[in-house]
Scaffold this motif. Structure first.
Motif, PDB file in Angstrom:
ATOM      1  N   GLU A 332       0.777  -1.308  -0.078  1.00  0.00           N
ATOM      2  CA  GLU A 332       0.054   0.233  -0.112  1.00  0.00           C
ATOM      3  C   GLU A 332       0.842   1.536   0.084  1.00  0.00           C
ATOM      4  O   GLU A 332       0.801   2.189  -0.733  1.00  0.00           O
ATOM      5  CB  GLU A 332      -0.851  -0.029   1.314  1.00  0.00           C
ATOM      6  N   HIS A 333       1.908   1.245   0.762  1.00  0.00           N
ATOM      7  CA  HIS A 333       2.861   2.376   0.860  1.00  0.00           C
ATOM      8  C   HIS A 333       3.512   2.696  -0.380  1.00  0.00           C
ATOM      9  O   HIS A 333       3.478   3.754  -0.805  1.00  0.00           O
ATOM     10  CB  HIS A 333       3.746   2.107   2.058  1.00  0.00           C
ATOM     11  N   ILE A 334       3.923   1.714  -0.977  1.00  0.00           N
ATOM     12  CA  ILE A 334       4.510   1.915  -2.434  1.00  0.00           C
ATOM     13  C   ILE A 334       3.548   1.957  -3.447  1.00  0.00           C
ATOM     14  O   ILE A 334       3.885   2.956  -4.496  1.00  0.00           O
ATOM     15  CB  ILE A 334       5.192   0.381  -2.874  1.00  0.00           C
ATOM     16  N   ARG A 335       2.415   1.554  -3.608  1.00  0.00           N
ATOM     17  CA  ARG A 335       1.561   1.648  -4.403  1.00  0.00           C
ATOM     18  C   ARG A 335       0.954   3.568  -4.605  1.00  0.00           C
ATOM     19  O   ARG A 335       0.735   4.036  -5.343  1.00  0.00           O
ATOM     20  CB  ARG A 335      -0.013   1.131  -4.321  1.00  0.00           C
ATOM     21  N   ASN A 336       1.122   3.899  -3.113  1.00  0.00           N
ATOM     22  CA  ASN A 336       0.558   5.418  -3.065  1.00  0.00           C
ATOM     23  C   ASN A 336       1.768   6.373  -3.399  1.00  0.00           C
ATOM     24  O   ASN A 336       1.405   7.467  -3.354  1.00  0.00           O
ATOM     25  CB  ASN A 336       0.057   5.634  -1.608  1.00  0.00           C
ATOM     26  N   ASN A 337       3.042   6.061  -3.309  1.00  0.00           N
ATOM     27  CA  ASN A 337       4.243   6.716  -3.271  1.00  0.00           C
ATOM     28  C   ASN A 337       5.398   6.475  -4.221  1.00  0.00           C
ATOM     29  O   ASN A 337       6.011   7.494  -4.727  1.00  0.00           O
ATOM     30  CB  ASN A 337       4.849   6.793  -1.869  1.00  0.00           C
ATOM     31  N   CYS A 338       5.490   5.222  -4.624  1.00  0.00           N
ATOM     32  CA  CYS A 338       6.645   4.641  -5.265  1.00  0.00           C
ATOM     33  C   CYS A 338       6.819   4.087  -6.573  1.00  0.00           C
ATOM     34  O   CYS A 338       7.786   3.834  -7.131  1.00  0.00           O
ATOM     35  CB  CYS A 338       7.742   4.084  -4.120  1.00  0.00           C
ATOM     36  N   VAL A 339       5.577   3.820  -7.088  1.00  0.00           N
ATOM     37  CA  VAL A 339       5.527   2.944  -8.268  1.00  0.00           C
ATOM     38  C   VAL A 339       6.506   3.356  -9.305  1.00  0.00           C
ATOM     39  O   VAL A 339       7.064   2.870 -10.142  1.00  0.00           O
ATOM     40  CB  VAL A 339       3.994   2.738  -8.601  1.00  0.00           C
ATOM     41  N   PRO A 340       6.288   4.718 -10.003  1.00  0.00           N
ATOM     42  CA  PRO A 340       6.935   5.287 -10.899  1.00  0.00           C
ATOM     43  C   PRO A 340       8.492   5.238 -10.739  1.00  0.00           C
ATOM     44  O   PRO A 340       9.290   4.729 -11.418  1.00  0.00           O
ATOM     45  CB  PRO A 340       6.700   6.716 -10.994  1.00  0.00           C
ATOM     46  N   TYR A 371       1.683  -7.764  -6.350  1.00  0.00           N
ATOM     47  CA  TYR A 371       1.380  -6.934  -5.214  1.00  0.00           C
ATOM     48  C   TYR A 371       1.046  -5.601  -5.135  1.00  0.00           C
ATOM     49  O   TYR A 371       0.815  -4.849  -4.324  1.00  0.00           O
ATOM     50  CB  TYR A 371       2.384  -7.046  -3.909  1.00  0.00           C
ATOM     51  N   LEU A 372       1.468  -4.965  -6.463  1.00  0.00           N
ATOM     52  CA  LEU A 372       1.333  -3.791  -6.800  1.00  0.00           C
ATOM     53  C   LEU A 372       0.075  -3.307  -7.773  1.00  0.00           C
ATOM     54  O   LEU A 372       0.136  -2.307  -8.707  1.00  0.00           O
ATOM     55  CB  LEU A 372       2.445  -2.877  -7.493  1.00  0.00           C
ATOM     56  N   GLN A 373      -1.004  -4.083  -7.605  1.00  0.00           N
ATOM     57  CA  GLN A 373      -2.063  -3.816  -8.441  1.00  0.00           C
ATOM     58  C   GLN A 373      -3.150  -2.891  -7.785  1.00  0.00           C
ATOM     59  O   GLN A 373      -3.275  -2.831  -6.474  1.00  0.00           O
ATOM     60  CB  GLN A 373      -2.821  -5.151  -8.750  1.00  0.00           C
ATOM     61  N   PRO A 374      -3.765  -1.959  -8.805  1.00  0.00           N
ATOM     62  CA  PRO A 374      -3.688  -1.884  -9.841  1.00  0.00           C
ATOM     63  C   PRO A 374      -2.815  -1.107 -10.663  1.00  0.00           C
ATOM     64  O   PRO A 374      -2.717  -0.942 -11.882  1.00  0.00           O
ATOM     65  CB  PRO A 374      -5.283  -1.554 -10.261  1.00  0.00           C
ATOM     66  N   GLU A 375      -2.179  -0.110  -9.878  1.00  0.00           N
ATOM     67  CA  GLU A 375      -1.305   0.827 -10.463  1.00  0.00           C
ATOM     68  C   GLU A 375      -0.317   0.188 -11.310  1.00  0.00           C
ATOM     69  O   GLU A 375       0.001   0.761 -12.425  1.00  0.00           O
ATOM     70  CB  GLU A 375      -0.559   1.297  -9.333  1.00  0.00           C
TER      71      GLU A 375
END
Length: 863
Positions: A332-340, A371-375
């Protein structure tokens, strides 16, 4: 025997003729069983310490051979005498030899299930073992003191725990010294901590000491892999029992540096090989699962990002693996902050000149996809061409390593499956590649991976795969009709799995024409002696029940008994014998001044250390549980004759040691309860109510006492589903399960459940120190409150609701996170709670005021 002391005395005379004659005299009586009590008498009565010491040595050598043949009274008299001697003896050389002998007898007593007889003496034994641990003149005695503690750990009672725990620093000191002298024995001594993993002994007061010690072992590259891996595994365990210890920077530095260590062989896979590198990655995974993401992800990223530009390929590889293993716990932390940001790192690594870096980047893509869906799916236009390129290269390169090929298909399969209908535009190109992968000319491993990927595509595109369906079925039919061959078994198992996926996804009317043929193929494979193939067949039966419904009833007599047999079977269980037969002649005897003698081996044919079960058989049980649940749900009345036997066997598995089996069995019990209500007659309803109340009581206990979060989450989800169902069938809940469920929910909300890692002196249960999985656990508990209130009834449930409200309202404070506020408001807004709350103005006023305090001031109503 009266002259035995005289014989021992003559053996000490500095005259070879006298010694030779005394030796002959001793040999003449040595094998006489009556020599044992006489030696014990000499130990307690002789005034000469050298004779007492010699008597201890001779007694030990005699008992090594004949201990198993002594009767119980003789054994007990020897043990009693030795304890008395250990308490009274003051001469060091005598105490040393007697302690050596006593260690053997204590171990034997405990291993022969006589621990209860010795429990009353544990405190005295601990004192003796402490003296033995301090005896730096004899590492033999120190080693066996630790071995004694290892066996005793299981039987230590709560009132004795503090005395046991006080010995831990001394144990660490001894093992440190033993590592330098005998690494194998040091590794064996560390089995004490393996035993503590399974016991109730609270060692949190020594967590910092132990973490530092285990890291010291793990980072020492001059040591062998076994002891380094053991050290890392024990660090993982300590992380789960105490999350706040102030050593996170030290752990991260050690773990990441180990991950960046050059591999010994060119083909080594740092992700999959059971080496210090791979186990270090597992430690990082455990940290991510147990710590708040901001505590772990940010500092790791700061440490590894510079490595991505390093000239050292192993540092670049470690950086990618570190990011990959953390995504599950920090999703959740990565999806909200770090995916790009992570994808930019991945794009660079996937084109790296080093194949091990590329391999790590593919592993990362697979983890991100999972684990980083749907982003992550938003980047399909960038990622799919890269993955296709890797597949093309792998299919034309016969020399690719299996692990590299596996990572390519893992990334492709996971990303495609999660993409869903968005994969449809890529289908023609993708299926051409997959048909190449499953061609007869490809290796078995490549065909297995390609067949699995086709199943993933089916999950994503469902009926969109219909144009390729005939060709896929022709391919699978070829695999499923071939005679069983061990070398092809993985391919057959995967073909069965993929056929099951197609049955669920391609459309019932599209699959129905081949459903009977599929049943026949599955029945033909059902009795093959291969647990992997059987579990795949069970999954296929579950999928076919989705297609056939009640029409599958005629096949149940061939299917269900075999699945019940898998549930109850002990196949795959093997006895594990101790690495050592506990012989006390493993060490050089020079330190006892006995000279070189021909040693006699300990005659002990037991030596059983434990039992192990092959993973395939565990997975078979788990899949059999899941399949039976789905078959019962889909087939209906035809399953009723089998429901009682199935319920009984599955219920037994709810206490299994394997986490996956516990989760599957509890979920299956929930389904069985629902199916039973749908099928039972009115005459059986009262008995069924009793059974379901008992099941609810058991599930409540699991929530409180199970140590695995995922099991508790699965149990709470099962409870939510079952309670929602019971609301509609006029179920009468007894007071005991209601009380137990309410307490269990309250424990989770207060972070006191066993799986939340709270023990005396442990601050890891603090709300501000919760990992993402901890938050999921709390949310699942909140989701049970509404359905439980609906089943229990308003007036009955209201007192329990009052006890739960403080925990919900606390999450509405202005300082709470958005997630906490959303959880609390969502739980309180549950329809089933409204009638209960509205009846009590004091409760509604409290909730309303706290709700307003969580809102911005301008959004609160004036009144």
């Amino acid at each position: 025997m009266a002259n035995l002391e005289s014989i021992l005395e003559r053996l000490l005379v500095p005259d070879s003729t006298v010694i030779r004659q005394a030796t002959q005299d001793l040999q003449s009586i040595y094998k006489d069983p009556s020599v044992v009590p006489v030696l014990c008498q000499i130990l307690t009565s002789s005034h000469n310490p050298q004779i007492r010491q010699f008597a201890a040595v001779v007694l030990r050598k005699r008992l090594v051979k004949m201990w198993k043949r002594l009767d119980a009274p003789t054994k007990e008299s020897i043990k009693t005498a030795l304890i008395q001697i250990l308490v009274q003896e003051r001469t060091h050389i005598v105490l040393n030899s007697v302690a050596h002998l006593a260690a053997m007898l204590v171990l034997d007593a405990l291993m022969d299930s006589a621990a209860l007889e010795l429990q009353s003496q544990f405190v005295s034994i601990f004192a003796l073992l402490l003296d033995a641990l301090h005896d730096s003149s004899s590492y033999v005695v120190q080693f066996y003191a630790i071995r004694c503690l290892t066996v005793m750990a299981e039987y230590v009672r709560e009132e004795e725990c503090h005395r046991f725990v006080e010995l831990i620093p001394n144990v660490v000191t001894v093992i440190k010294a033993l590592v330098l002298r005998d690494e194998d024995k040091a590794c064996e001594a560390m089995e004490l901590f393996d035993e503590l993993v399974e016991c109730e002994v609270d060692i949190t007061s020594h967590v910092s000491l132990l973490i530092r010690f285990f890291l010291e072992l793990a980072t020492n590259t001059s040591l062998g892999n076994s002891i380094r891996v053991k050290g890392l595994a024990l660090v993982s365990w300590l992380i789960t029992i105490r999350k706040k210890h102030g050593l996170l920077p030290i752990i991260l530095e050690a773990v990441l540096n180990i991950m960046a260590t050059p591999t010994g062989e060119e083909g080594d896979d740092p992700v999959e090989s059971q080496s210090p590198i791979s186990v270090a990655a597992q430690v990082l995974d455990v940290l991510a699962l147990n710590l708040p993401p901001e505590k772990i992800f940010t500092p790791v990223l700061q440490m590894v990002v510079p490595w991505l530009d390093s000239d050292n390929e192993f540092q670049r590889t470690a950086a990618m693996i570190a990011m990959a293993v953390m995504v599950e716990g920090c999703s959740e932390h990565i999806r909200n902050n770090c995916v790009p940001q992570l994808l930019q790192f991945t794009y660079k690594a996937v084109t790296d000149r080093s194949h091990i870096v590329r391999n790590a980047s593919l592993f990362a893509i697979g983890q991100f996809s999972e684990y980083l869906q749907p982003e992550i799916s938003q980047y399909s236009a960038d990622l799919l061409p890269i993955l296709f390129q890797f597949v093309d290269h792998a299919l034309v390169s016969s020399h690719e390593e299996n692990s590299y090929l596996t990572k390519i298909f893992y990334a492709l399969e996971t990303f495609c499956e999660q993409l869903g209908p968005g994969l449809t535009p890529y289908l023609p190109v993708l299926m051409d590649k997959l048909f190449m992968a499953v061609a007869p000319s490809a290796s078995i491993h490549t065909r297995e991976l390609g067949t699995s990927a086709i199943g993933a595509v089916a999950n994503a595109c469902q009926e969109g795969l219909l144009p390729f369906f005939p060709r896929i079925i022709q391919l699978l039919r070829e695999y499923l009709t071939m005679s069983y061959n061990k070398s092809y078994s993985v391919l057959q198992s995967q073909a069965v799995d993929t056929l099951g996926v197609l049955a669920r996804t391609i459309g019932t009317e599209n699959f129905a024409p081949i459903s009977n043929e599929s049943i026949a193929l599955a029945l033909n494979l059902l009795h093959v002696d291969d647990p992997d193939l059987r579990r795949s067949v069970y999954g296929l039966f579950a999928s076919l029940s989705y297609v056939l419904g009640d029409k599958m009833g005629s096949y149940l007599n061939d299917i269900v008994p075999q699945m019940i047999n898998s549930l109850s079977s002990e196949e795959g269980v093997s006895t594990v014998y101790a690495a050592s037969n506990m012989s006390f002649l493993d060490f050089s005897e020079a330190e006892e001044g006995e000279g070189e003698e021909e040693e006699e081996a300990l005659e002990d044919n037991d030596g059983v250390q434990g039992y192990s079960v092959e993973n395939a058989f565990l997975e078979e049980k788990e899949d059999a549980c899941n399949a039976l649940a789905e078959i019962a749900e889909n087939v209906g009345a035809a399953f009723l004759p089998y429901l009682d036997d199935c319920f009984r066997e599955v219920n037994v598995l709810s206490e299994h040691s394997a986490v996956g089996i516990r989760k599957a069995s509890i979920s299956t019990l929930g389904v069985f309860c629902q199916v039973w209500y749908q099928l039972c007659s009115l005459e059986d309803r009262a008995n069924l109510d009793v059974l379901v109340n008992t099941t609810l009581l058991s599930m409540a206990a699991v929530v409180r006492t199970d140590t695995d979060r995922t099991v508790v989450i699965a149990t709470l989800e099962t409870l939510e589903s079952l309670l929602k169902f019971l609301k509609g069938v006029s179920f009468i809940m007894e007071r005991n399960p209601l009380d137990s469920l309410s307490v269990s929910i309250q424990d989770v909300l207060e972070l006191k459940a066993q799986c939340q890692g709270v023990s005396e002196g442990n601050e890891s249960g603090e709300e501000g120190y919760m990992a993402e999985y901890d938050s999921v656990l709390v949310e699942c508990a909140g989701c049970v409150i509404g359905p439980l209130a609906a089943v229990a009834g308003g007036e009955v449930f209201l007192p329990f609701l009052r006890s739960l409200l403080p925990q919900l309202l606390r999450r509405l404070s202005p300082s709470s996170t958005v997630a906490d506020k959303s959880f609390a408001i969502g739980t309180l807004a549950e329809d089933n709670l409204h009638p209960k709350l509205s009846q009590k103005s004091d409760v509604t006023t409290l909730i309303y005021s706290r709700h307003c305090s969580a809102l911005p001031r301008q959004d609160c109503p004036r009144d």
